[in-house]
Design an enzyme around this catalytic site. Structure first.
Site, PDB file in Angstrom:
ATOM      1  N   GLY A  42      -7.303   3.970 -27.216  1.00  0.00           N
ATOM      2  CA  GLY A  42      -7.449   3.045 -28.343  1.00  0.00           C
ATOM      3  C   GLY A  42      -7.611   3.789 -29.653  1.00  0.00           C
ATOM      4  O   GLY A  42      -7.260   4.964 -29.766  1.00  0.00           O
ATOM      5  N   HIS A  48       0.136   7.363 -31.756  1.00  0.00           N
ATOM      6  CA  HIS A  48       0.265   6.479 -30.580  1.00  0.00           C
ATOM      7  C   HIS A  48       1.470   5.560 -30.721  1.00  0.00           C
ATOM      8  O   HIS A  48       2.216   5.352 -29.765  1.00  0.00           O
ATOM      9  CB  HIS A  48      -0.986   5.591 -30.435  1.00  0.00           C
ATOM     10  CG  HIS A  48      -2.249   6.340 -30.172  1.00  0.00           C
ATOM     11  ND1 HIS A  48      -3.258   6.450 -31.097  1.00  0.00           N
ATOM     12  CD2 HIS A  48      -2.682   7.010 -29.075  1.00  0.00           C
ATOM     13  CE1 HIS A  48      -4.261   7.135 -30.588  1.00  0.00           C
ATOM     14  NE2 HIS A  48      -3.936   7.499 -29.365  1.00  0.00           N
ATOM     15  N   GLN A  72     -14.161  11.910 -19.224  1.00  0.00           N
ATOM     16  CA  GLN A  72     -13.593  13.084 -19.892  1.00  0.00           C
ATOM     17  C   GLN A  72     -14.438  13.553 -21.082  1.00  0.00           C
ATOM     18  O   GLN A  72     -14.054  14.465 -21.795  1.00  0.00           O
ATOM     19  CB  GLN A  72     -12.148  12.833 -20.311  1.00  0.00           C
ATOM     20  CG  GLN A  72     -11.930  11.830 -21.429  1.00  0.00           C
ATOM     21  CD  GLN A  72     -10.452  11.500 -21.598  1.00  0.00           C
ATOM     22  OE1 GLN A  72      -9.863  10.756 -20.829  1.00  0.00           O
ATOM     23  NE2 GLN A  72      -9.829  12.071 -22.616  1.00  0.00           N
ATOM     24  N   LYS A 160       0.349  16.836 -29.255  1.00  0.00           N
ATOM     25  CA  LYS A 160      -0.830  17.363 -29.953  1.00  0.00           C
ATOM     26  C   LYS A 160      -1.845  17.901 -28.939  1.00  0.00           C
ATOM     27  O   LYS A 160      -2.486  18.921 -29.160  1.00  0.00           O
ATOM     28  CB  LYS A 160      -1.491  16.278 -30.816  1.00  0.00           C
ATOM     29  CG  LYS A 160      -2.423  16.918 -31.817  1.00  0.00           C
ATOM     30  CD  LYS A 160      -3.597  16.109 -32.235  1.00  0.00           C
ATOM     31  CE  LYS A 160      -4.441  15.532 -31.207  1.00  0.00           C
ATOM     32  NZ  LYS A 160      -5.840  15.868 -31.164  1.00  0.00           N
ATOM     33  N   VAL A 187       2.666  13.756 -34.446  1.00  0.00           N
ATOM     34  CA  VAL A 187       2.879  13.084 -35.737  1.00  0.00           C
ATOM     35  C   VAL A 187       1.802  13.593 -36.694  1.00  0.00           C
ATOM     36  O   VAL A 187       0.624  13.690 -36.322  1.00  0.00           O
ATOM     37  CB  VAL A 187       2.809  11.553 -35.577  1.00  0.00           C
ATOM     38  CG1 VAL A 187       3.006  10.855 -36.921  1.00  0.00           C
ATOM     39  CG2 VAL A 187       3.873  11.084 -34.586  1.00  0.00           C
ATOM     40  N   SER A 196      -5.040  12.046 -35.308  1.00  0.00           N
ATOM     41  CA  SER A 196      -6.001  12.019 -34.207  1.00  0.00           C
ATOM     42  C   SER A 196      -7.022  10.941 -34.514  1.00  0.00           C
ATOM     43  O   SER A 196      -7.407  10.756 -35.686  1.00  0.00           O
ATOM     44  CB  SER A 196      -6.711  13.377 -34.114  1.00  0.00           C
ATOM     45  OG  SER A 196      -7.891  13.258 -33.349  1.00  0.00           O
ATOM     46  N   ARG A 198      -9.988  11.134 -33.970  1.00  0.00           N
ATOM     47  CA  ARG A 198     -11.217  11.797 -34.433  1.00  0.00           C
ATOM     48  C   ARG A 198     -11.148  12.161 -35.917  1.00  0.00           C
ATOM     49  O   ARG A 198     -12.182  12.488 -36.506  1.00  0.00           O
ATOM     50  CB  ARG A 198     -11.492  13.042 -33.590  1.00  0.00           C
ATOM     51  CG  ARG A 198     -11.912  12.677 -32.164  1.00  0.00           C
ATOM     52  CD  ARG A 198     -12.446  13.862 -31.382  1.00  0.00           C
ATOM     53  NE  ARG A 198     -13.112  13.421 -30.173  1.00  0.00           N
ATOM     54  CZ  ARG A 198     -12.563  13.422 -28.953  1.00  0.00           C
ATOM     55  NH1 ARG A 198     -11.328  13.867 -28.781  1.00  0.00           N
ATOM     56  NH2 ARG A 198     -13.248  13.005 -27.906  1.00  0.00           N
TER      57      ARG A 198
END
Ligand code: PAF
Length: 292
Positions: A42, A48, A72, A160, A187, A196, A198
């Site tokens: 998400g 994405h 993870q 990535k 990208v 990302s 993050r």
């Protein structure tokens, strides 16, 4: 006045039950439809949606999973604060024509008494595997579980997370999972920062320094093309990251398929970087041009 015809965006079917999504995917395949799958956690961004676009180009139907996978994340990592935006994620994949959003509850992925993990060695050992113990076991376990629930013809992952793509390829090959794996290009933002979820954690000051990761990869590429040694290039990458205020976890050039040290500098290579800006840890990589 007549309005221009705008085709309404078809809403994806939201499925939370792994058995139900499996039945729907199998039914589509039985009708001769090729199914593509984009697993995500998400907080979707253009990285994405580029995977969804690629899957939609190559397949008849696309499933996107949205599941923030607890196994993870290490105990001191960002699982609880990882961005969650289910409604806007569903809208984003609807626009790209996804047929299903699979958004399971944790208990249906990890049932009570769950006791099985998938451990990958080989490409999982170094780099992220050393710094984040258990991370790749969590990734391999959940991707294996997701591919059982969504038995797609092809699954799509971003370059990535280069090491992750190697781990997933190895898991799928070793366990004979009958889904093809496609790795799609990273990208980037206009200044080169890899997209990302993050990146949202970065303060304005950190964000302006975060492009140091991509700059160090560009330096690596230049040094590589100029024929410099791996040791010299790695030092230059680490130096550049430090100058940009990035606390370096690693800056390395290794074999792009095994992540082992290069024994022959004409082998296909990848430059990998990872580092921290404040509380945020970022990773990036580029595949280096072949040396003759
Ligand atoms: O890359 C990610 O977003 C995750 O690691 C994945 C592959 C969806 C597994 O949780």
């Amino acid at each position: 006045m007549p309005q221009p015809a705008v085709s309404p965006v078809a809403k994806p079917i939201i499925v939370t039950d792994p058995i139900a999504i499996r039945e729907q995917v199998r039914a589509a395949q039985a009708r001769g439809r090729r199914v593509g799958f984009v697993p995500t956690m998400g907080a979707l961004h253009e990285g994405h949606t580029s995977l969804v676009d690629r899957a939609a180009c190559e397949c008849d139907d696309v499933a996107v999973s949205i599941f923030v996978n607890p196994t993870q994340f290490g105990p001191s990592e960002d699982f609880s604060r990882y961005p969650r935006s289910l409604e806007s994620d569903i809208a984003a994949v609807a626009e790209r024509g996804a047929r299903w959003v699979f958004a399971p509850e944790a208990e249906s992925i990890y049932p009570p008494g769950w006791a099985t993990r998938v451990e990958v060695e080989g490409p999982a050992r170094r780099f992220e595997g050393e710094i984040r113990p258990g991370h790749f076991s969590g990734v391999a376990t959940v991707v294996c579980r997701l591919l059982l629930a969504v038995p797609a013809d092809e699954a799509y992952f971003g370059a990535k997370d280069w090491q992750q793509t190697l781990v997933i390829r190895r898991m799928v090959r070793d366990l004979g999972v009958p889904t093809g794996i496609t790795v799609c290009p990273t990208v980037r933002e206009p200044d080169g920062l890899a997209m990302s979820s993050r990146n949202a954690y970065l303060t304005a000051a950190e964000r302006s320094r975060a492009c140091g990761l991509f700059e160090s990869l560009r330096l690596a590429e230049q040094g590589w093309l100029a024929g410099e040694t791996v040791a010299v290039i790695e030092r230059a990458m680490a130096h550049h990251l430090a100058e940009r205020g990035v606390t370096v976890d690693y800056a390395a050039i290794v074999d792009r398929d095994t992540l082992d040290p290069l024994t022959d500098e004409t082998s296909p290579a990848v430059a990998l970087v990872a580092g921290r800006l404040g509380m945020t840890r970022l990773i990036d990589n580029i595949l280096l041009p072949l040396r003759r």
